[in-house]
Design a protein around this motif. Structure first.
Motif, PDB file in Angstrom:
ATOM      1  N   ARG A 173      31.511  49.438  39.542  1.00 18.10           N
ATOM      2  CA  ARG A 173      31.323  48.221  40.348  1.00 18.10           C
ATOM      3  C   ARG A 173      31.117  47.018  39.437  1.00 18.10           C
ATOM      4  N   ALA A 174      30.326  47.196  38.366  1.00 17.55           N
ATOM      5  CA  ALA A 174      30.126  46.105  37.406  1.00 17.55           C
ATOM      6  C   ALA A 174      31.429  45.779  36.684  1.00 17.55           C
ATOM      7  N   MET A 175      32.172  46.814  36.310  1.00 20.42           N
ATOM      8  CA  MET A 175      33.442  46.607  35.614  1.00 20.42           C
ATOM      9  C   MET A 175      34.429  45.837  36.486  1.00 20.42           C
ATOM     10  N   ASN A 176      34.410  46.086  37.782  1.00 22.68           N
ATOM     11  CA  ASN A 176      35.300  45.390  38.698  1.00 22.68           C
ATOM     12  C   ASN A 176      35.101  43.879  38.593  1.00 22.68           C
ATOM     13  N   GLU A 177      33.841  43.438  38.541  1.00 21.38           N
ATOM     14  CA  GLU A 177      33.555  42.010  38.433  1.00 21.38           C
ATOM     15  C   GLU A 177      33.915  41.476  37.050  1.00 21.38           C
ATOM     16  N   ILE A 178      33.663  42.260  36.020  1.00 22.10           N
ATOM     17  CA  ILE A 178      34.040  41.831  34.664  1.00 22.10           C
ATOM     18  C   ILE A 178      35.553  41.650  34.572  1.00 22.10           C
ATOM     19  N   TYR A 179      36.302  42.616  35.100  1.00 19.18           N
ATOM     20  CA  TYR A 179      37.752  42.496  35.083  1.00 19.18           C
ATOM     21  C   TYR A 179      38.219  41.267  35.867  1.00 19.18           C
ATOM     22  N   GLN A 181      36.728  38.468  36.346  1.00 20.21           N
ATOM     23  CA  GLN A 181      36.479  37.265  35.544  1.00 20.21           C
ATOM     24  C   GLN A 181      37.472  37.155  34.391  1.00 20.21           C
ATOM     25  N   GLU A 182      37.741  38.273  33.718  1.00 18.50           N
ATOM     26  CA  GLU A 182      38.666  38.243  32.592  1.00 18.50           C
ATOM     27  C   GLU A 182      40.092  37.916  33.038  1.00 18.50           C
ATOM     28  N   PHE A 183      40.510  38.511  34.149  1.00 10.41           N
ATOM     29  CA  PHE A 183      41.868  38.260  34.632  1.00 10.41           C
ATOM     30  C   PHE A 183      42.054  36.781  34.979  1.00 10.41           C
ATOM     31  N   GLN A 184      40.997  36.157  35.530  1.00 13.71           N
ATOM     32  CA  GLN A 184      41.073  34.736  35.854  1.00 13.71           C
ATOM     33  C   GLN A 184      41.053  33.877  34.595  1.00 13.71           C
ATOM     34  N   ARG A 185      40.297  34.333  33.583  1.00  9.31           N
ATOM     35  CA  ARG A 185      40.186  33.576  32.332  1.00  9.31           C
ATOM     36  C   ARG A 185      41.550  33.324  31.725  1.00  9.31           C
ATOM     37  N   TYR A 186      42.441  34.317  31.856  1.00  7.90           N
ATOM     38  CA  TYR A 186      43.782  34.188  31.288  1.00  7.90           C
ATOM     39  C   TYR A 186      44.789  33.626  32.288  1.00  7.90           C
ATOM     40  N   LYS A 187      44.268  33.197  33.456  1.00  5.81           N
ATOM     41  CA  LYS A 187      45.118  32.584  34.487  1.00  5.81           C
ATOM     42  C   LYS A 187      46.305  33.475  34.859  1.00  5.81           C
ATOM     43  N   THR A 188      46.016  34.766  35.008  1.00  8.54           N
ATOM     44  CA  THR A 188      47.064  35.707  35.395  1.00  8.54           C
ATOM     45  C   THR A 188      47.155  35.798  36.908  1.00  8.54           C
ATOM     46  N   VAL A 190      47.020  38.745  38.348  1.00  6.50           N
ATOM     47  CA  VAL A 190      46.583  40.134  38.509  1.00  6.50           C
ATOM     48  C   VAL A 190      45.278  40.167  39.281  1.00  6.50           C
ATOM     49  N   ARG A 191      45.257  40.990  40.320  1.00  3.09           N
ATOM     50  CA  ARG A 191      44.054  41.142  41.140  1.00  3.09           C
ATOM     51  C   ARG A 191      43.416  42.504  40.877  1.00  3.09           C
ATOM     52  N   ILE A 192      42.130  42.588  41.203  1.00  4.24           N
ATOM     53  CA  ILE A 192      41.373  43.826  40.987  1.00  4.24           C
ATOM     54  C   ILE A 192      40.555  44.122  42.238  1.00  4.24           C
ATOM     55  N   THR A 193      40.584  45.362  42.681  1.00  3.60           N
ATOM     56  CA  THR A 193      39.870  45.771  43.898  1.00  3.60           C
ATOM     57  C   THR A 193      39.231  47.131  43.683  1.00  3.60           C
ATOM     58  N   VAL A 241      40.634  40.706  47.268  1.00  5.48           N
ATOM     59  CA  VAL A 241      39.828  41.706  47.974  1.00  5.48           C
ATOM     60  C   VAL A 241      38.943  42.369  46.926  1.00  5.48           C
ATOM     61  N   HIS A 242      37.667  42.051  46.950  1.00  2.03           N
ATOM     62  CA  HIS A 242      36.788  42.483  45.864  1.00  2.03           C
ATOM     63  C   HIS A 242      36.369  43.943  46.011  1.00  2.03           C
ATOM     64  N   ASN A 243      35.907  44.310  47.174  1.00  2.45           N
ATOM     65  CA  ASN A 243      35.499  45.700  47.405  1.00  2.45           C
ATOM     66  C   ASN A 243      35.670  46.056  48.873  1.00  2.45           C
ATOM     67  N   ILE A 244      36.166  47.231  49.116  1.00  5.91           N
ATOM     68  CA  ILE A 244      36.270  47.768  50.477  1.00  5.91           C
ATOM     69  C   ILE A 244      35.354  48.987  50.555  1.00  5.91           C
TER      70      ILE A 244
END
Length: 253
Positions: A173-179, A181-188, A190-193, A241-244
């Motif tokens: 769950r923590a890794m999901n949020e880290i990913y 943030q990182e994916f947004q940092r590079y302006k990609t 790519v989504r993570i759920t 979609v952050h978490n289901i």
């Protein structure tokens, strides 16, 4: 799902349970699917359960996700075999150690659980994300988590300890949020759920324990979880979609 037609999806732990259900659902939704598993022959059997017109779109790749080199080889194999990178990754592979966390001589079980549930996810996500980023494509990474990553369930004295399993799920769950943030940092794009189901009727538990759990507690099917995966990746590209969280009716946790 039109924008995903013909795209490549990779599913870890695709030989049974949730992974097999996800592989079948993604193939039938129009993806070309690479199923990773140590039991490669099980995926070949899974092909025969598909409608004939879809069978050629499911590919089996032998992989031990706890081994970084094995994961790297699986992504290279996918590129060479299909001539394309991975657009959707479903991190599904996971195991449970059923000894008590405080028991002696349980080190191997603990290490195997951490290596599979955490490091396997790290290795696969790293390769998938960098492929998506380098190609500048829309991508989606899904982590199959658990309600045990939201709250440690008290199963009572008649069922086994969950050992380090909930801790690995809290970490996911923590890794999901880290990913995210990182994916947004590079302006990609790519989504993570994460998808956190309650008890699912799979063979992740030994048969004797599984039968006790089925008698005492309601459960979801693997197909229920696969449906959630399809819904998450079908949402518009601007939706994160952050978490289901999905639970069977009647669950008491």
């Amino acid at each position: 799902m039109e924008r995903w037609q013909g795209k490549v999806a990779m599913v870890t732990g695709a030989s049974s349970g949730i992974g097999a259900a996800c592989a079948k659902a993604l193939v039938c939704a129009g993806f070309v699917v690479v199923g990773l598993a140590r039991r490669q022959e099980r995926i070949a059997q899974l092909q025969q359960e598909l409608p004939t017109r879809f069978r050629s779109n499911l590919h089996a790749c032998k992989c031990d996700i706890t081994k970084e080199e094995s994961v790297n080889d699986a992504f290279k194999w996918t590129q060479q075999k299909l001539g394309a990178g991975v657009d959707v990754l479903v991190n599904n592979a996971g195991i449970i150690a059923t000894t008590e966390l405080s028991a002696r001589q349980n080190t191997n079980e603990i290490r195997n659980t951490i290596d599979t549930n955490l490091l396997g996810t790290v290795f696969c996500t790293r390769e998938a994300f960098n492929s998506m980023r380098e190609r500048d494509v829309e991508g989606h990474i899904v982590i199959i988590n658990s309600v045990a990553g939201l709250q440690v369930p008290n199963l009572g004295p008649n069922l086994p300890s969950l050992n380090i399993y909930p801790a690995t799920k809290f970490a996911l769950r923590a890794m999901n949020e880290i990913y995210r943030q990182e994916f947004q940092r590079y302006k990609t794009r790519v989504r993570i759920t994460t998808i956190s189901p309650g008890i699912v009727d799979t063979d992740i538990l030994p048969t004797s324990i599984r039968n006790v759990v089925k008698d005492m507690l309601p459960s979801l099917t693997s197909e229920d979880v696969a449906d959630a995966v399809l819904w998450a990746i079908s949402t518009p590209p601007n939706v994160q979609v952050h978490n289901i969280t999905i639970k069977p009716m009647g669950e008491k946790f």
